[in-house]
Design a protein around this motif. Sequence first.
Motif, PDB file in Angstrom:
ATOM      1  N   VAL A 293      -2.851   7.141 -15.982  1.00 41.42           N
ATOM      2  CA  VAL A 293      -3.985   6.258 -16.263  1.00 41.42           C
ATOM      3  C   VAL A 293      -3.647   4.846 -15.804  1.00 41.42           C
ATOM      4  O   VAL A 293      -2.549   4.349 -16.053  1.00 41.42           O
ATOM      5  N   PHE A 294      -4.595   4.232 -15.101  1.00 42.90           N
ATOM      6  CA  PHE A 294      -4.388   2.844 -14.690  1.00 42.90           C
ATOM      7  C   PHE A 294      -5.606   2.028 -15.112  1.00 42.90           C
ATOM      8  O   PHE A 294      -6.719   2.290 -14.663  1.00 42.90           O
ATOM      9  N   ILE A 295      -5.378   1.077 -16.006  1.00 49.73           N
ATOM     10  CA  ILE A 295      -6.474   0.262 -16.524  1.00 49.73           C
ATOM     11  C   ILE A 295      -6.294  -1.173 -16.069  1.00 49.73           C
ATOM     12  O   ILE A 295      -5.195  -1.726 -16.144  1.00 49.73           O
ATOM     13  N   ARG A 296      -7.370  -1.751 -15.569  1.00 49.18           N
ATOM     14  CA  ARG A 296      -7.242  -3.093 -15.032  1.00 49.18           C
ATOM     15  C   ARG A 296      -8.515  -3.894 -15.311  1.00 49.18           C
ATOM     16  O   ARG A 296      -9.621  -3.385 -15.126  1.00 49.18           O
ATOM     17  N   SER A 297      -8.351  -5.121 -15.744  1.00 48.65           N
ATOM     18  CA  SER A 297      -9.497  -6.018 -15.891  1.00 48.65           C
ATOM     19  C   SER A 297      -9.678  -6.783 -14.594  1.00 48.65           C
ATOM     20  O   SER A 297      -8.702  -7.164 -13.955  1.00 48.65           O
ATOM     21  N   MET A 298     -10.920  -6.971 -14.216  1.00 49.64           N
ATOM     22  CA  MET A 298     -11.190  -7.670 -12.954  1.00 49.64           C
ATOM     23  C   MET A 298     -11.770  -9.051 -13.216  1.00 49.64           C
ATOM     24  O   MET A 298     -12.655  -9.222 -14.034  1.00 49.64           O
ATOM     25  N   ALA A 299     -11.277 -10.009 -12.478  1.00 49.70           N
ATOM     26  CA  ALA A 299     -11.851 -11.351 -12.517  1.00 49.70           C
ATOM     27  C   ALA A 299     -12.041 -11.796 -11.074  1.00 49.70           C
ATOM     28  O   ALA A 299     -11.473 -11.203 -10.160  1.00 49.70           O
ATOM     29  N   THR A 300     -12.847 -12.827 -10.858  1.00 53.10           N
ATOM     30  CA  THR A 300     -13.119 -13.205  -9.478  1.00 53.10           C
ATOM     31  C   THR A 300     -12.065 -14.093  -8.866  1.00 53.10           C
ATOM     32  O   THR A 300     -11.681 -13.913  -7.743  1.00 53.10           O
ATOM     33  N   ARG A 301     -11.633 -15.092  -9.616  1.00 52.67           N
ATOM     34  CA  ARG A 301     -10.736 -16.111  -9.067  1.00 52.67           C
ATOM     35  C   ARG A 301     -11.267 -16.606  -7.726  1.00 52.67           C
ATOM     36  O   ARG A 301     -12.340 -17.150  -7.655  1.00 52.67           O
ATOM     37  N   GLY A 302     -10.568 -16.341  -6.638  1.00 57.10           N
ATOM     38  CA  GLY A 302     -11.008 -16.951  -5.373  1.00 57.10           C
ATOM     39  C   GLY A 302     -11.714 -16.012  -4.415  1.00 57.10           C
ATOM     40  O   GLY A 302     -11.975 -16.372  -3.284  1.00 57.10           O
ATOM     41  N   HIS A 303     -11.999 -14.791  -4.862  1.00 58.76           N
ATOM     42  CA  HIS A 303     -12.520 -13.799  -3.917  1.00 58.76           C
ATOM     43  C   HIS A 303     -13.733 -14.319  -3.144  1.00 58.76           C
ATOM     44  O   HIS A 303     -14.711 -14.772  -3.731  1.00 58.76           O
ATOM     45  N   LEU A 304     -13.646 -14.206  -1.839  1.00 52.97           N
ATOM     46  CA  LEU A 304     -14.755 -14.561  -0.970  1.00 52.97           C
ATOM     47  C   LEU A 304     -15.894 -13.591  -1.278  1.00 52.97           C
ATOM     48  O   LEU A 304     -15.787 -12.414  -1.052  1.00 52.97           O
ATOM     49  N   GLY A 305     -16.986 -14.125  -1.824  1.00 49.10           N
ATOM     50  CA  GLY A 305     -18.107 -13.245  -2.134  1.00 49.10           C
ATOM     51  C   GLY A 305     -18.219 -12.879  -3.598  1.00 49.10           C
ATOM     52  O   GLY A 305     -19.185 -12.244  -3.988  1.00 49.10           O
ATOM     53  N   GLY A 306     -17.221 -13.258  -4.388  1.00 49.36           N
ATOM     54  CA  GLY A 306     -17.334 -13.077  -5.831  1.00 49.36           C
ATOM     55  C   GLY A 306     -17.139 -11.659  -6.304  1.00 49.36           C
ATOM     56  O   GLY A 306     -16.747 -10.766  -5.558  1.00 49.36           O
ATOM     57  N   LEU A 307     -17.461 -11.481  -7.571  1.00 53.43           N
ATOM     58  CA  LEU A 307     -17.166 -10.229  -8.252  1.00 53.43           C
ATOM     59  C   LEU A 307     -17.872  -9.020  -7.653  1.00 53.43           C
ATOM     60  O   LEU A 307     -17.330  -7.926  -7.615  1.00 53.43           O
TER      61      LEU A 307
ATOM     62  N   VAL B 164       0.842  -1.195   0.000  1.00 49.04           N
ATOM     63  CA  VAL B 164       0.000   0.000   0.000  1.00 49.04           C
ATOM     64  C   VAL B 164       0.879   1.247   0.000  1.00 49.04           C
ATOM     65  O   VAL B 164       0.639   2.198  -0.747  1.00 49.04           O
ATOM     66  N   GLU B 165       1.936   1.224   0.804  1.00 45.29           N
ATOM     67  CA  GLU B 165       2.872   2.355   0.827  1.00 45.29           C
ATOM     68  C   GLU B 165       3.472   2.586  -0.558  1.00 45.29           C
ATOM     69  O   GLU B 165       3.537   3.707  -1.052  1.00 45.29           O
ATOM     70  N   GLN B 166       3.917   1.485  -1.188  1.00 49.52           N
ATOM     71  CA  GLN B 166       4.531   1.601  -2.518  1.00 49.52           C
ATOM     72  C   GLN B 166       3.507   2.090  -3.547  1.00 49.52           C
ATOM     73  O   GLN B 166       3.840   2.906  -4.408  1.00 49.52           O
ATOM     74  N   ALA B 167       2.273   1.579  -3.429  1.00 48.85           N
ATOM     75  CA  ALA B 167       1.230   2.003  -4.377  1.00 48.85           C
ATOM     76  C   ALA B 167       0.931   3.490  -4.201  1.00 48.85           C
ATOM     77  O   ALA B 167       0.744   4.221  -5.173  1.00 48.85           O
ATOM     78  N   ARG B 168       0.919   3.947  -2.949  1.00 52.12           N
ATOM     79  CA  ARG B 168       0.697   5.380  -2.681  1.00 52.12           C
ATOM     80  C   ARG B 168       1.817   6.222  -3.266  1.00 52.12           C
ATOM     81  O   ARG B 168       1.614   7.338  -3.703  1.00 52.12           O
ATOM     82  N   GLY B 169       2.994   5.630  -3.273  1.00 50.42           N
ATOM     83  CA  GLY B 169       4.153   6.321  -3.832  1.00 50.42           C
ATOM     84  C   GLY B 169       4.171   6.296  -5.356  1.00 50.42           C
ATOM     85  O   GLY B 169       5.064   6.859  -5.978  1.00 50.42           O
ATOM     86  N   GLY B 170       3.200   5.601  -5.948  1.00 52.21           N
ATOM     87  CA  GLY B 170       3.096   5.626  -7.409  1.00 52.21           C
ATOM     88  C   GLY B 170       3.480   4.321  -8.098  1.00 52.21           C
ATOM     89  O   GLY B 170       3.465   4.253  -9.320  1.00 52.21           O
ATOM     90  N   SER B 171       3.834   3.292  -7.321  1.00 56.82           N
ATOM     91  CA  SER B 171       4.231   2.038  -7.961  1.00 56.82           C
ATOM     92  C   SER B 171       3.020   1.294  -8.515  1.00 56.82           C
ATOM     93  O   SER B 171       2.150   0.833  -7.785  1.00 56.82           O
ATOM     94  N   ARG B 172       2.991   1.188  -9.827  1.00 56.43           N
ATOM     95  CA  ARG B 172       1.893   0.462 -10.479  1.00 56.43           C
ATOM     96  C   ARG B 172       2.025  -1.042 -10.261  1.00 56.43           C
ATOM     97  O   ARG B 172       1.036  -1.769 -10.236  1.00 56.43           O
ATOM     98  N   THR B 173       3.239  -1.498 -10.123  1.00 52.43           N
ATOM     99  CA  THR B 173       3.452  -2.925  -9.887  1.00 52.43           C
ATOM    100  C   THR B 173       2.875  -3.313  -8.532  1.00 52.43           C
ATOM    101  O   THR B 173       2.225  -4.347  -8.386  1.00 52.43           O
ATOM    102  N   ALA B 174       3.116  -2.455  -7.541  1.00 50.63           N
ATOM    103  CA  ALA B 174       2.570  -2.714  -6.204  1.00 50.63           C
ATOM    104  C   ALA B 174       1.052  -2.680  -6.243  1.00 50.63           C
ATOM    105  O   ALA B 174       0.380  -3.541  -5.662  1.00 50.63           O
ATOM    106  N   LEU B 175       0.504  -1.704  -6.962  1.00 53.66           N
ATOM    107  CA  LEU B 175      -0.951  -1.584  -7.085  1.00 53.66           C
ATOM    108  C   LEU B 175      -1.540  -2.831  -7.748  1.00 53.66           C
ATOM    109  O   LEU B 175      -2.540  -3.393  -7.281  1.00 53.66           O
ATOM    110  N   ALA B 176      -0.897  -3.270  -8.814  1.00 50.40           N
ATOM    111  CA  ALA B 176      -1.380  -4.464  -9.533  1.00 50.40           C
ATOM    112  C   ALA B 176      -1.371  -5.681  -8.613  1.00 50.40           C
ATOM    113  O   ALA B 176      -2.297  -6.489  -8.615  1.00 50.40           O
ATOM    114  N   ARG B 177      -0.320  -5.780  -7.799  1.00 52.10           N
ATOM    115  CA  ARG B 177      -0.251  -6.936  -6.896  1.00 52.10           C
ATOM    116  C   ARG B 177      -1.356  -6.889  -5.840  1.00 52.10           C
ATOM    117  O   ARG B 177      -1.971  -7.898  -5.519  1.00 52.10           O
ATOM    118  N   LEU B 178      -1.626  -5.701  -5.327  1.00 54.66           N
ATOM    119  CA  LEU B 178      -2.714  -5.558  -4.350  1.00 54.66           C
ATOM    120  C   LEU B 178      -4.052  -5.971  -4.962  1.00 54.66           C
ATOM    121  O   LEU B 178      -4.864  -6.635  -4.319  1.00 54.66           O
TER     122      LEU B 178
END
Length: 320
Positions: free
Chosen positions: A119-133, A10-24
């Motif tokens: 700009v940050f574009i991301r596709s969402m999928a459910t995979r294992g999320h508790l509660g789904g999409l 979260v700290e890295q994502a706040r600092g602008g890291s898109r890789t960190a954001l993608a991982r979150l």
Amino acid sequence: MISSDPTELVEQARGGSRTALARLLTFVESGGANQLATAALAYRASAPYVVGVTGPPGAGKSTLNDQLINVVLERGSFGGDDDFDQVSVLCVDPSSPFTGGAILGDRIRMQGHATNEHVFIRSMATRGHLGGLSLAVPDAVRVLGAANFRLVLVETVGVGQMEVEIASAADTTVVVVNPGWGDAMQANKAGLLEVADVFVINKADRAGVKETRRDLDQMLDLGGVHEWRPPILETVATDGAGVAELWDAVVAHRRFIESGPIEQRRRARMRVELDKVLGAMVRARIGALAHGDDYEAQIVALLDGTTDPYRAAESLLGDA
Ligand SMILES: Nc1nc2c(ncn2[C@@H]2O[C@H](COP(=O)(O)OP(=O)(O)O)[C@@H](O)[C@H]2O)c(=O)[nH]1
Ligand SMILES: [Mg+2]
């Protein structure tokens, strides 16, 4: 180095890291302990403004979002002192959970923005999320909020109950239809008209715009008088015509709900979200109770006629 610890990410994502954001966001999709830890952090940040863009497949939602990105970055605010210099688009297509055609198409279409650091574009999928999409999307929105995004566009294909549910979780919901009677009717049937705050007749370069506007107007009339009557805009997403006006309509709606209804909306939404999480957790618990030795023993007892399903259930719950 990209961490695997949500707090650091979260700290890295706040600092602008898109890789960190993608991982979150992957944590959010994948379920398990990381999902919960990420949500715990993200829900402490303030929520971004969410504009849902929904409508039938092929209506031009991605093309429209592509153009909206330009407009919102150029404006850089909602019209007041609420500046932002970045925007995110979440593309949700439950019918293609991984790299289905639509999502791939969206990626290619919005490629022009792929290298834009605002700009940050991301596709969402459910995979294992508790509660789904329907829960993964609000979680993802919160993660984006924690990474300093003030505006998130959520694109959903408006075909079923879940899409309507996701769309209605937006602060402003834009329903995109095309010229032609069938389209407006289809949107009505799918329940999209009920959740619309703004209508867009996209592909206004085609015949039938007037008729579609009339149909939408009639449907709105049938819905009775409300404080906010959804405006009907016309766009040609392929050349950007009408897109600035669409953003103006979103801003006007935002001003309207911020003058009152937003508190109610967010409260109602929070209730729905908490109920869903509760439901998902209870179901997970039931899943854990409904197998194993104790469970099998209760089945045997039921077959023997020495217990009944109510006492058996109480016994498994530990209430007996
Ligand atoms: N003629 C015309 N075609 C458009 C317009 N907007 C989008 N399209 C085309 O419609 C198709 C579907 O667009 P897309 O953005 O992928 O739709 P989505 O499925 O709603 O995201 C693409 O071939 C676009 O180029 C428009 O305003 N006019
Ligand atoms: Mg699309």
